[in-house]
Design a protein around this motif. Structure first.
Motif, PDB file in Angstrom:
ATOM      1  N   GLU A 128       7.661   1.378   5.412  1.00  0.00           N
ATOM      2  CA  GLU A 128       7.128   0.668   6.332  1.00  0.00           C
ATOM      3  C   GLU A 128       7.423  -0.891   5.949  1.00  0.00           C
ATOM      4  O   GLU A 128       7.383  -1.243   4.769  1.00  0.00           O
ATOM      5  CB  GLU A 128       5.500   0.798   6.459  1.00  0.00           C
TER       6      GLU A 128
ATOM      7  N   HIS B 155       4.328   7.221   3.152  1.00  0.00           N
ATOM      8  CA  HIS B 155       4.888   6.007   3.139  1.00  0.00           C
ATOM      9  C   HIS B 155       4.531   4.874   2.293  1.00  0.00           C
ATOM     10  O   HIS B 155       3.327   5.057   1.790  1.00  0.00           O
ATOM     11  CB  HIS B 155       5.274   5.470   4.457  1.00  0.00           C
TER      12      HIS B 155
ATOM     13  N   HIS C  78       0.891  -1.225  -0.132  1.00  0.00           N
ATOM     14  CA  HIS C  78       0.064   0.004  -0.175  1.00  0.00           C
ATOM     15  C   HIS C  78       0.836   1.254  -0.083  1.00  0.00           C
ATOM     16  O   HIS C  78       2.097   1.145   0.452  1.00  0.00           O
ATOM     17  CB  HIS C  78      -0.998  -0.025   1.354  1.00  0.00           C
TER      18      HIS C  78
ATOM     19  N   TYR D  39       8.869   1.764  10.817  1.00  0.00           N
ATOM     20  CA  TYR D  39       9.215   2.641   9.649  1.00  0.00           C
ATOM     21  C   TYR D  39      10.457   3.228   9.578  1.00  0.00           C
ATOM     22  O   TYR D  39      10.922   3.831  10.760  1.00  0.00           O
ATOM     23  CB  TYR D  39       8.112   3.823   9.908  1.00  0.00           C
TER      24      TYR D  39
ATOM     25  N   HIS E 193      -5.843  -2.326   3.336  1.00  0.00           N
ATOM     26  CA  HIS E 193      -5.814  -1.108   2.510  1.00  0.00           C
ATOM     27  C   HIS E 193      -4.707  -1.044   1.269  1.00  0.00           C
ATOM     28  O   HIS E 193      -3.486  -1.410   1.786  1.00  0.00           O
ATOM     29  CB  HIS E 193      -5.840   0.298   3.065  1.00  0.00           C
TER      30      HIS E 193
HETATM   31 FE   LIG Z   1       1.112   1.595   6.232  1.00  0.00          FE
END
Ligand SMILES: [Fe+2]
Length: 298
Positions: free
Chosen positions: A264, A213, A146, A254, A198
């Motif tokens: 990430e 990110h 994502h 991260y 997501h």
């Molecule tokens: Fe994320």
């Protein structure tokens, strides 16, 4: 008509070789055979590449490539964009060859983020072999992962991805203002036609790199921990400590990749059956951890 998954991401970088080194030695990505100094191509799986890094004057996001199932779905998304008054340009054969796709088109979303849509990506016959022995990345039908992108024009941008592109809502996360007098932080998490919680996040603040990110998801916590060790040993600047997200359950940390790109690295992202899914609203980003470091200002 629904977007299938996140197919690829493109960065512009003053020094693409820094990403080649970081990709190989920290993330465990594999440099594609036809990668060059001016256009670094990094593989995560059987796709010809999932990340390309082109030489440019700025360090920033220049492309998010969204996959559609076939020619019909591709034509439908273009028709939808045109009906919504969005300026969309069909790519030529040269650009399609560069992306290893049958056809593609480019546009920008209402917050000015670059968007590419395509179908028919040619996958390679030779196996993905991580230089660091990472078994695999979690990709396949769920795409490369994502991206969370800046969307100061958030409601209109959300509408674009929902109506023109066919994303569904997963979660609306509201967090306290980052500083006194600033607005609340609001992240809209959206899914494509796959089980990933997501594929896209829209954040209501600007970002100097054009990306908040992107995630690289691996199968297990030991692979995450090994990457954290490598990053610490190489003094990679950290963006947030190890933690587990509330909404997608991902266990991750991260860091800032070359050029200040947010990365990430995580595992255990929740799989969702969207047939009977109700989008959620939340006010808790993390179950534990993810203590954010102040932004790097070098
Ligand atoms: Fe994320």
């Amino acid at each position: 008509m629904t977007v299938a998954s996140l197919g690829y991401v493109g960065l512009s970088m003053q020094d693409p070789s820094a990403w080649n080194e970081y990709g190989n030695n920290i993330l465990g990505l594999m440099t594609a055979a036809d990668s060059s100094a001016e256009r670094v191509l990094l593989r995560m799986d059987d796709h010809p590449y999932r990340l390309f890094v082109e030489h440019g004057d700025e360090d920033k996001l220049i492309s998010t490539g969204w996959e559609f199932a076939d020619s019909g779905a591709f034509e439908a998304v273009i028709a939808n964009m045109q009906a919504a008054g969005v300026d969309v340009h069909r790519g030529d054969a040269e650009g399609a060859a560069l992306r290893c796709v049958t056809e593609y088109a480019v546009t920008v979303d209402p917050s000015g983020n670059p968007v590419e849509v395509y179908y028919g990506r040619t996958n390679l016959q030779d196996d993905f072999v991580s230089p660091l022995g990472v078994d695999s990345f979690v990709t396949g039908d769920m795409g490369m992962g994502h991206v969370v992108i800046p969307a100061p024009n958030q409601d209109q941008t959300h509408e674009f991805y929902k109506t023109a592109m066919g994303f569904g809502d997963s979660d609306e996360l509201i967090l306290p203002p980052p500083a006194e007098g600033a607005p609340e932080m609001r992240i809209l998490f959206m899914h494509a036609a796959n089980q990933r919680h997501h594929s896209l996040g829209l954040f209501n603040f600007p970002s100097p790199t054009g990306i908040v990110h992107m995630i690289f998801e691996v199968p297990d916590i030991d692979t995450v921990g090994a990457c954290l060790d490598r990053a610490n040993a190489a003094d990679v600047p950290m963006m947030a400590s190890l933690g587990r997200h509330e909404n997608d359950n991902a266990l991750s940390f991260y860091m800032f990749g070359p050029g200040g790109i947010g990365v990430e690295y995580g595992c255990e992202g929740k799989l969702i059956d969207y047939k009977n899914y109700q989008a959620t609203k939340s006010t808790l980003g993390d179950i534990w951890g993810h203590d954010y470091a102040p932004p790097v200002t070098e």
